[in-house]
Design an enzyme around this catalytic site. Sequence first.
Site, mmCIF file in Angstrom:
data_model
loop_
_atom_site.group_PDB
_atom_site.id
_atom_site.type_symbol
_atom_site.label_atom_id
_atom_site.label_comp_id
_atom_site.label_asym_id
_atom_site.label_seq_id
_atom_site.Cartn_x
_atom_site.Cartn_y
_atom_site.Cartn_z
ATOM 1 N N GLY A 240 0.761 -1.240 0.000
ATOM 2 C CA GLY A 240 0.000 0.000 0.000
ATOM 3 C C GLY A 240 0.791 1.288 0.000
ATOM 4 N N GLU A 275 3.757 -7.107 1.583
ATOM 5 C CA GLU A 275 3.331 -7.348 0.193
ATOM 6 C C GLU A 275 3.428 -6.072 -0.640
ATOM 7 O OE1 GLU A 275 -0.718 -8.452 0.968
ATOM 8 O OE2 GLU A 275 -0.212 -10.506 1.518
ATOM 9 N N PRO A 276 4.605 -5.479 -0.752
ATOM 10 C CA PRO A 276 4.700 -4.233 -1.520
ATOM 11 C C PRO A 276 4.604 -4.496 -3.021
ATOM 12 C CG PRO A 276 6.891 -4.962 -0.899
ATOM 13 C CD PRO A 276 5.918 -5.936 -0.263
ATOM 14 N N ARG A 278 3.473 -1.418 -5.737
ATOM 15 C CA ARG A 278 3.730 -0.142 -6.387
ATOM 16 C C ARG A 278 5.078 0.478 -5.983
ATOM 17 N NH1 ARG A 278 -0.596 3.110 -8.158
ATOM 18 N NH2 ARG A 278 -1.930 1.884 -6.784
ATOM 19 N N ARG A 315 -4.670 3.811 -15.857
ATOM 20 C CA ARG A 315 -4.831 4.550 -14.597
ATOM 21 C C ARG A 315 -5.464 5.933 -14.752
ATOM 22 N NH1 ARG A 315 -1.212 6.009 -11.774
ATOM 23 N NH2 ARG A 315 -2.150 5.623 -9.757
ATOM 24 N N TYR A 319 -8.779 6.038 -12.704
ATOM 25 C CA TYR A 319 -8.696 6.702 -11.395
ATOM 26 C C TYR A 319 -8.462 8.200 -11.498
ATOM 27 C CZ TYR A 319 -7.123 1.851 -10.392
ATOM 28 O OH TYR A 319 -6.970 0.507 -10.343
ATOM 29 N N CYS A 344 -11.534 5.722 -29.406
ATOM 30 C CA CYS A 344 -12.783 6.455 -29.629
ATOM 31 C C CYS A 344 -13.615 6.507 -28.365
ATOM 32 C CB CYS A 344 -13.540 5.831 -30.789
ATOM 33 S SG CYS A 344 -12.633 6.135 -32.301
ATOM 34 N N GLU A 345 -13.112 7.225 -27.418
ATOM 35 C CA GLU A 345 -13.790 7.422 -26.144
ATOM 36 C C GLU A 345 -13.115 8.622 -25.474
ATOM 37 O OE1 GLU A 345 -14.422 4.962 -22.034
ATOM 38 O OE2 GLU A 345 -14.703 3.905 -23.901
ATOM 39 N N TYR A 373 0.912 -1.324 -12.197
ATOM 40 C CA TYR A 373 -0.472 -1.113 -12.641
ATOM 41 C C TYR A 373 -0.495 -0.431 -14.010
ATOM 42 C CZ TYR A 373 -0.931 -2.338 -7.770
ATOM 43 O OH TYR A 373 -0.810 -2.991 -6.575
HETATM 44 C C1 LIG Z 1 -2.794 -4.888 -4.377
HETATM 45 C C2 LIG Z 1 -2.360 -5.589 -3.138
HETATM 46 C C3 LIG Z 1 -1.084 -5.357 -2.607
HETATM 47 C C4 LIG Z 1 -0.106 -4.379 -3.204
HETATM 48 O O1 LIG Z 1 -0.483 -3.058 -3.037
HETATM 49 P P1 LIG Z 1 0.549 -1.885 -3.426
HETATM 50 O O2 LIG Z 1 -0.205 -0.662 -3.161
HETATM 51 O O3 LIG Z 1 0.898 -2.058 -4.851
HETATM 52 O O4 LIG Z 1 1.738 -2.035 -2.532
HETATM 53 C C5 LIG Z 1 -0.710 -6.070 -1.493
HETATM 54 N N1 LIG Z 1 -1.543 -6.960 -0.902
HETATM 55 C C6 LIG Z 1 -2.780 -7.197 -1.383
HETATM 56 C C7 LIG Z 1 -3.637 -8.195 -0.711
HETATM 57 C C8 LIG Z 1 -3.219 -6.516 -2.507
HETATM 58 O O5 LIG Z 1 -4.456 -6.757 -2.975
#
Ligand SMILES: *Cc1c(COP(=O)(O)O)cnc(C)c1O
Length: 420
Positions: A240, A275-276, A278, A315, A319, A344-345, A373
Site C-alpha cells: 500500500g 506485500e509491496p 507499487r 490509470r 482513477y 474512440c472514447e 499497474y
Molecule cells: C494490491 C495488493 C497489494 C499491493 O499493493 P501496493 O499498493 O501495490 O503495494 C498487497 N496486498 C494485497 C492483498 C493486494 O491486494
Amino acid sequence: MDHFEPKNGELYAENVPLARIAEEVGTPVYVYSRATLERHARVFREALDGVPRKHIAFAVKSNPNLAVLRVLGRQGYGADVVSGGEMRRALAAGIPAAEIVFSGVGKTAREMADALDARIGQFNVESEEEGLELAAIAEDKGLTAACALRVNPDIDAGTHEKISTGKADNKFGVPYDLATGIYDRLSRLPSLQMRGLAVHIGSQLADLAPLEQAFEKVGALLATLRASGHEVTHVDLGGGLGVPYKAGEVLPSPAEYGAMVARVTQGWNVELMFEPGRVIAGNAGVLLTRVIRVKRNGNRPPFVVVDAAMNDLARPALYGAWHDFDAVRPTGERMTAHIVGPICETGDTFARDRECDALKAGDLAVFRTAGAYGATMASSYNSRGFVPEVLVDGDRYAVVADRIPPEEIYAAERVPEWLG
Ligand SMILES: *Cc1c(COP(=O)(O)O)cnc(C)c1O
C-alpha cells in the site's frame, strides 16, 4: 530515485537511449529498469532492518512480467498472488512455492486445489466460507493449509475509493469484530493451520496514520487471540505504500514506514510479512510513446495525440491518475496541451491542460511511473493489441514481452459454420 534520466539532452533508461528502443522495438512500449527495481527492493528491505523476522512478497498484480518477477525473486522476494494465473507466473519465474502467499476474496475451489498441490507457503483467508471450503479441499488431499485470516479493520486509507480495501463496506477481509469467532472456528479444523492475521487497507497511501491505526487494531486482535490460547506466529501487513507520481511530490519514505512498523509491532514476537507492489515497481518503468499528431483546437489548448492509449495505461481513465509526461528530446520550449490517445472514447485522456515539453508529430515522450499497474491492466480495446515490454540492464536491453498484434488475439475467436 529511478534510472530514467537525461544525458546529452535526451532521456535514457540506465545507459540505453530511449530513442534507440523506440527505433528498434517500436512504440508504444513499456520500458523497465533493472537497476531501479533492484534499488527499490533493497531500499524497502533495508527500511525494515528494525524488524527481526520478516518475509517480503512482491504483489504480482502490480507487475506480473516474468522477467520482473525473476529480478525480484533474485533479490529474495517471494510473491503475493491473487489468482491461479499469478501463482503460475510466480512459479514460472522461479519463485519457490513456499515463498508464495495467496490473497483474494474469490479464490475458486480449483485455484485452492492447485495452490495446495503446488505447496504454496500461505493462504490469506478472506472469509469463513472460504476457510471452510479450503479445509475440505485440503482434507481430501491429506494436506494442511497454512493460513492467515485477513481482517478488515474498518479504516479509511484516504486513497482513491477504487483502491481502498480496508473500510467495513469493502469486500476484503472479515469484519473486525467477528474475527476472533471466525479464527476460533477455523482453528478447530485439522486441515487448516491457522497461524496468523493479515491486513491490507489500500494502495497509493499518502499518509502513514491510517496504516498505523490498522496495525494497532491487528496488534490488539493478536493479543486477544493469544489470550484465548491461540498460537499466532505470522502477521501479514500487506502493501500500500504510495509513490510520487508528480516531480517534487513527497510521500512517506520506506524508511519512515519501516520505523513506524518497527515501533508499532515491537513485542509482537511474530514473523512479519509484507506485500509491496507499487513502491517496488512504480518508478521502475515508463510507457514510451510517439506523438501521432498535434491537433489544433482554435484558441483552446491543442490535443497532443500519442500512439499510447487508455487500453495500454488505464490509470488516468480509471482513477483520474496523474502521470508526468516528458519529451525524450526536450527542446527547452514548453506548451500547454491535452494529452490524448487514439481510442474512440473521451475517457482516453491522459492529461488535460497539461504544461509539458513542446511536442510535434513524430516526437517521442514518456509517461513516467508506469512500472506498476501499467502493462498489467492493459486490454485490447479498439483492437489495439498488447504493448511489448522491455527490460534495461546497464547498456543492454531485452524485449521481455512481445507485442501481441490484434491478429493473434482474434485467432482465438471462431465464426460458427452456421453463420455461413
Ligand atoms: C494490491 C495488493 C497489494 C499491493 O499493493 P501496493 O499498493 O501495490 O503495494 C498487497 N496486498 C494485497 C492483498 C493486494 O491486494
